[in-house]
Design an enzyme around this catalytic site. Structure first.
Site, PDB file in Angstrom:
ATOM      1  N   SER A 157      84.438  17.796   5.199  1.00 49.18           N
ATOM      2  CA  SER A 157      84.509  16.484   5.741  1.00 49.18           C
ATOM      3  C   SER A 157      85.219  15.891   5.322  1.00 49.18           C
ATOM      4  CB  SER A 157      82.830  15.780   5.454  1.00 49.18           C
ATOM      5  OG  SER A 157      82.094  16.178   4.152  1.00 49.18           O
TER       6      SER A 157
ATOM      7  N   HIS B  40      78.996  24.628   4.423  1.00 46.62           N
ATOM      8  CA  HIS B  40      79.306  23.467   4.333  1.00 46.62           C
ATOM      9  C   HIS B  40      77.521  22.266   3.642  1.00 46.62           C
ATOM     10  CE1 HIS B  40      80.658  19.517   2.951  1.00 46.62           C
ATOM     11  NE2 HIS B  40      81.987  18.829   3.875  1.00 46.62           N
TER      12      HIS B  40
ATOM     13  N   HIS C  15      79.417  27.260  -5.159  1.00 47.09           N
ATOM     14  CA  HIS C  15      80.535  26.196  -5.099  1.00 47.09           C
ATOM     15  C   HIS C  15      82.295  26.229  -5.538  1.00 47.09           C
ATOM     16  CE1 HIS C  15      82.133  21.670  -4.731  1.00 47.09           C
ATOM     17  NE2 HIS C  15      80.950  21.715  -4.556  1.00 47.09           N
TER      18      HIS C  15
ATOM     19  N   ARG D 128      74.332  16.505  -8.691  1.00 51.70           N
ATOM     20  CA  ARG D 128      73.674  16.121  -7.463  1.00 51.70           C
ATOM     21  C   ARG D 128      72.075  17.072  -7.753  1.00 51.70           C
ATOM     22  NH1 ARG D 128      77.736  16.361  -3.032  1.00 51.70           N
ATOM     23  NH2 ARG D 128      77.737  18.777  -4.040  1.00 51.70           N
TER      24      ARG D 128
ATOM     25  N   ASP E  78      72.669  21.034  -2.316  1.00 46.75           N
ATOM     26  CA  ASP E  78      71.648  21.194  -0.689  1.00 46.75           C
ATOM     27  C   ASP E  78      70.430  21.789  -1.197  1.00 46.75           C
ATOM     28  OD1 ASP E  78      73.068  19.937   1.305  1.00 46.75           O
ATOM     29  OD2 ASP E  78      75.340  21.531   0.662  1.00 46.75           O
TER      30      ASP E  78
HETATM   31  N1  CMX Z   1      75.616  33.747  -1.734  1.00 49.88           N
HETATM   32  C1  CMX Z   1      76.484  34.699  -1.891  1.00 49.88           C
HETATM   33  N2  CMX Z   1      77.569  35.292  -1.854  1.00 49.88           N
HETATM   34  C2  CMX Z   1      78.470  33.857  -2.877  1.00 49.88           C
HETATM   35  C3  CMX Z   1      77.636  32.935  -2.535  1.00 49.88           C
HETATM   36  C4  CMX Z   1      76.109  32.215  -2.243  1.00 49.88           C
HETATM   37  N3  CMX Z   1      75.397  31.642  -2.404  1.00 49.88           N
HETATM   38  N4  CMX Z   1      78.407  31.984  -3.040  1.00 49.88           N
HETATM   39  C5  CMX Z   1      79.226  32.513  -3.129  1.00 49.88           C
HETATM   40  N5  CMX Z   1      79.344  33.779  -2.306  1.00 49.88           N
HETATM   41  C6  CMX Z   1      80.398  34.984  -2.216  1.00 49.88           C
HETATM   42  C7  CMX Z   1      81.590  34.318  -1.161  1.00 49.88           C
HETATM   43  O1  CMX Z   1      80.953  34.807   0.307  1.00 49.88           O
HETATM   44  C8  CMX Z   1      82.480  35.640  -1.622  1.00 49.88           C
HETATM   45  O2  CMX Z   1      81.840  36.561  -1.014  1.00 49.88           O
HETATM   46  P1  CMX Z   1      83.396  37.452  -0.695  1.00 49.88           P
HETATM   47  O3  CMX Z   1      85.188  38.028  -1.347  1.00 49.88           O
HETATM   48  O4  CMX Z   1      82.978  38.816   0.024  1.00 49.88           O
HETATM   49  O5  CMX Z   1      84.322  37.008   1.003  1.00 49.88           O
HETATM   50  C9  CMX Z   1      82.938  35.788  -3.797  1.00 49.88           C
HETATM   51  O6  CMX Z   1      81.330  35.425  -3.129  1.00 49.88           O
HETATM   52  C10 CMX Z   1      83.225  34.862  -3.909  1.00 49.88           C
HETATM   53  O7  CMX Z   1      83.323  33.428  -3.564  1.00 49.88           O
HETATM   54  P2  CMX Z   1      83.366  31.800  -3.904  1.00 49.88           P
HETATM   55  O8  CMX Z   1      85.205  31.976  -4.531  1.00 49.88           O
HETATM   56  O9  CMX Z   1      82.347  31.877  -5.396  1.00 49.88           O
HETATM   57  O10 CMX Z   1      82.991  30.761  -3.311  1.00 49.88           O
HETATM   58  P3  CMX Z   1      84.122  30.012  -2.267  1.00 49.88           P
HETATM   59  O11 CMX Z   1      84.490  29.213  -2.968  1.00 49.88           O
HETATM   60  O12 CMX Z   1      84.634  31.138  -1.473  1.00 49.88           O
HETATM   61  O13 CMX Z   1      82.577  29.600  -1.236  1.00 49.88           O
HETATM   62  C11 CMX Z   1      81.131  28.111  -1.002  1.00 49.88           C
HETATM   63  C12 CMX Z   1      82.030  28.439  -1.689  1.00 49.88           C
HETATM   64  C13 CMX Z   1      79.498  27.096  -1.507  1.00 49.88           C
HETATM   65  C14 CMX Z   1      81.331  28.072   1.080  1.00 49.88           C
HETATM   66  C15 CMX Z   1      79.604  29.714  -1.235  1.00 49.88           C
HETATM   67  O14 CMX Z   1      79.430  29.665  -2.748  1.00 49.88           O
HETATM   68  C16 CMX Z   1      78.587  29.734  -0.297  1.00 49.88           C
HETATM   69  O15 CMX Z   1      79.037  30.608   0.520  1.00 49.88           O
HETATM   70  N6  CMX Z   1      77.128  29.006  -1.592  1.00 49.88           N
HETATM   71  C17 CMX Z   1      76.128  28.877  -0.265  1.00 49.88           C
HETATM   72  C18 CMX Z   1      76.145  28.224   1.206  1.00 49.88           C
HETATM   73  C19 CMX Z   1      76.607  26.625   0.526  1.00 49.88           C
HETATM   74  O16 CMX Z   1      75.648  26.495  -0.292  1.00 49.88           O
HETATM   75  N7  CMX Z   1      76.691  25.864   0.953  1.00 49.88           N
HETATM   76  C20 CMX Z   1      77.205  24.216   0.478  1.00 49.88           C
HETATM   77  C21 CMX Z   1      78.442  24.220  -1.239  1.00 49.88           C
HETATM   78  C22 CMX Z   1      78.140  22.728  -1.078  1.00 49.88           C
HETATM   79  C23 CMX Z   1      78.251  22.001  -0.166  1.00 49.88           C
HETATM   80  O17 CMX Z   1      79.304  21.571   0.872  1.00 49.88           O
HETATM   81  O18 CMX Z   1      76.860  21.507   1.164  1.00 49.88           O
END
Ligand code: CMX
Length: 438
Positions: A241, A271, A317, A326, A372
């Site tokens: 964002s 996000h 994250h 937070r 979240d």
């Molecule tokens: N559950 C399952 N798998 C997850 C995970 C979770 N909570 N967090 C990361 N992973 C996976 C990724 O999808 C990725 O998988 P692939 O290699 O198969 O593509 C792998 O682990 C590596 O990811 P990462 O480097 O640890 O995390 P990223 O920086 O790519 O992504 C985030 C970060 C937040 C998008 C991810 O942790 C996620 O999807 N979390 C769940 C959704 C969430 O809570 N989002 C809110 C974030 C805060 C906000 O912005 O509001």
């Protein structure tokens, strides 16, 4: 068209596998200051943005102009006898880099109150949308509808000198922040409360008035809104964002255009939308297992989520590598006001159980909860159970940080953003050339 679709996936699948393999084998090859892996890792770790309002440390969490969340809770002005910081004060801090006095906060409150009127056509635009339209879509459209009033767009058309860009940007930013709670509350009441709208209360601060217009007049909920709107405001410049606001604004799109675009990014489930997804996930857990799941049952449910190729919402994250402060601030709030709430206790049990399971996958870089993971349970406690609306609350808060940053972008004369991209073909050639030279 059917053929196009089939041909597309026939090409995409092997190329995706080839790229993964290529990155595995050549990830460490440096091209200029970056490695091959950097290019495929969503630019994480690449320093390419200037953002003054806040700075994120992977282990400590966010600092707003040098102040951590516990410090903000202590030092920012509060209502007389209050316990939570006033988000108006955080906006002042982010804009000026100085802690405000209570009088400074009152002045912002007064300005926002004076400018809070929303043009009639914005409400008419929202009313034209099907009632089933997702609240974030309504929010983005409502912000866009206000763009007709942009002071910046008008000044630009009239030939403003670039050294003065900050001035009409300032006016747009203040007007937008003043009006945002009204628009958000309007969306809530039209979508879930039969269009039974509640007029603003000029006696209340920004957050409490927002709570009032939503229809939640408990003092404790006012406190929650002050905390909520403070802690979600900013997370340095690279999150979707904040980055979108900066990127779109860099084309000199006015604050309404830039902020509406950013809300479309916040509406993504990785996000801001994760806050509604957490509650959906918890509800499904309770439907499948029962309202008092044991830690073992929660653990199995997490494993099932992962096995189905889904993310565990509220965990992980892109930058943080510890529990999000937070999350901790919200947990502290819950410990004070609702320690026996059943859902809050499930959230705490998930916090005990999830990290080792996520860590055990060997690929998730941060197994800890983010902002979240907790927010929905707090809102549900006070009866705000329409979870599709939760990301709009996040958006109202996020406006404080990204609008303060956009103001700085224009004051500093930051240029249009235009990173270089490469094709896979070129990337392979560059890597080959580098290897041959070595
Ligand atoms: N559950 C399952 N798998 C997850 C995970 C979770 N909570 N967090 C990361 N992973 C996976 C990724 O999808 C990725 O998988 P692939 O290699 O198969 O593509 C792998 O682990 C590596 O990811 P990462 O480097 O640890 O995390 P990223 O920086 O790519 O992504 C985030 C970060 C937040 C998008 C991810 O942790 C996620 O999807 N979390 C769940 C959704 C969430 O809570 N989002 C809110 C974030 C805060 C906000 O912005 O509001």
């Amino acid at each position: 068209m059917v053929q196009l679709k089939r041909k597309f996936i026939e090409k995409a699948q092997p190329l995706s596998a080839e790229i993964r393999q290529f990155v595995k084998e050549n990830g460490n090859v440096a091209l200029g200051s970056f490695t091959v892996e950097d290019i495929y890792a969503g630019q994480k770790g690449i320093i390419g943005l200037l953002t003054e309002t806040s700075l994120l440390d992977a282990n400590e969490g966010i600092r707003f102009r040098g102040y951590s969340i516990p410090e903000l809770r202590e030092k920012l002005p509060k209502v007389p006898g209050g316990t939570e910081p006033l988000p108006e004060g955080l906006f002042y801090l982010m804009v000026l880099g100085e802690l405000p006095t209570y009088e400074d906060v009152l002045e912002i409150q007064e300005t926002w109150r004076e400018r809070a009127d929303v043009p009639k056509h914005v409400f008419e635009t929202l009313d034209a949308l099907p009632i089933t339209t997702h609240p974030m879509t309504q929010f983005s459209i409502g912000i866009m509808a206000m763009q007709t009033d942009s002071v910046f767009a008008k000044a630009y058309r009239e030939g403003i000198n670039k050294k003065d860009y900050w001035d009409p940007t300032y006016e747009d930013v203040i007007n937008l922040l003043a009006r945002l709670p009204r628009i958000a509350a309007y969306i809530y009441r039209r979508t879930y409360k039969n269009g039974d709208h509640i007029a603003p209360n000029p006696e209340l601060d920004w957050a409490a008035n927002f709570a009032h217009m939503l229809g939640y007049d408990q003092n404790e909920f006012y406190k929650l809104m002050r905390l909520y709107l403070t802690i979600h405001a900013d997370h340095e410049g690279g999150n979707v964002s904040a980055h979108t606001t900066h990127l779109v604004g860099s084309a000199l799109s006015d604050p309404y255009l830039a902020f509406s675009a950013s809300m479309n990014g916040l509406a993504g489930p990785l996000h801001g939308l994760a806050n509604q997804e957490v509650v959906r996930w918890l509800n499904e857990l309770r439907e499948e297992i029962g309202h008092s799941p044991s830690k073992e049952e929660i653990a199995n449910y997490i494993k099932e989520t992962l096995a189905n190729g889904k993310v565990v919402p509220g965990y992980g994250h892109a930058v943080l590598r510890k529990t999000d402060p937070r999350f901790v601030a919200q947990q502290e709030f819950a410990k004070t006001y609702m320690p026996d709430d059943a859902l809050v206790n499930i959230v705490w049990n998930v916090y005990e159980v999830a990290p080792p399971i996520l860590e055990g996958t060997g690929k998730i870089k941060n197994p800890w909860p983010n902002v979240d993971a907790h927010s929905g349970a707090l809102l549900l406690h006070y009866g705000l159970n329409e979870y599709d609306f939760y990301t709009v609350l996040f958006g109202v808060s996020r406006a404080l940080g990204v609008m303060a940053s956009l103001l700085w972008d224009r004051a500093l004369g930051l240029p249009i953003e235009r990173p270089k991209s490469v094709t896979f073909e070129l990337l392979k050639n560059l890597v080959e050339a580098k290897k041959a030279k070595a």
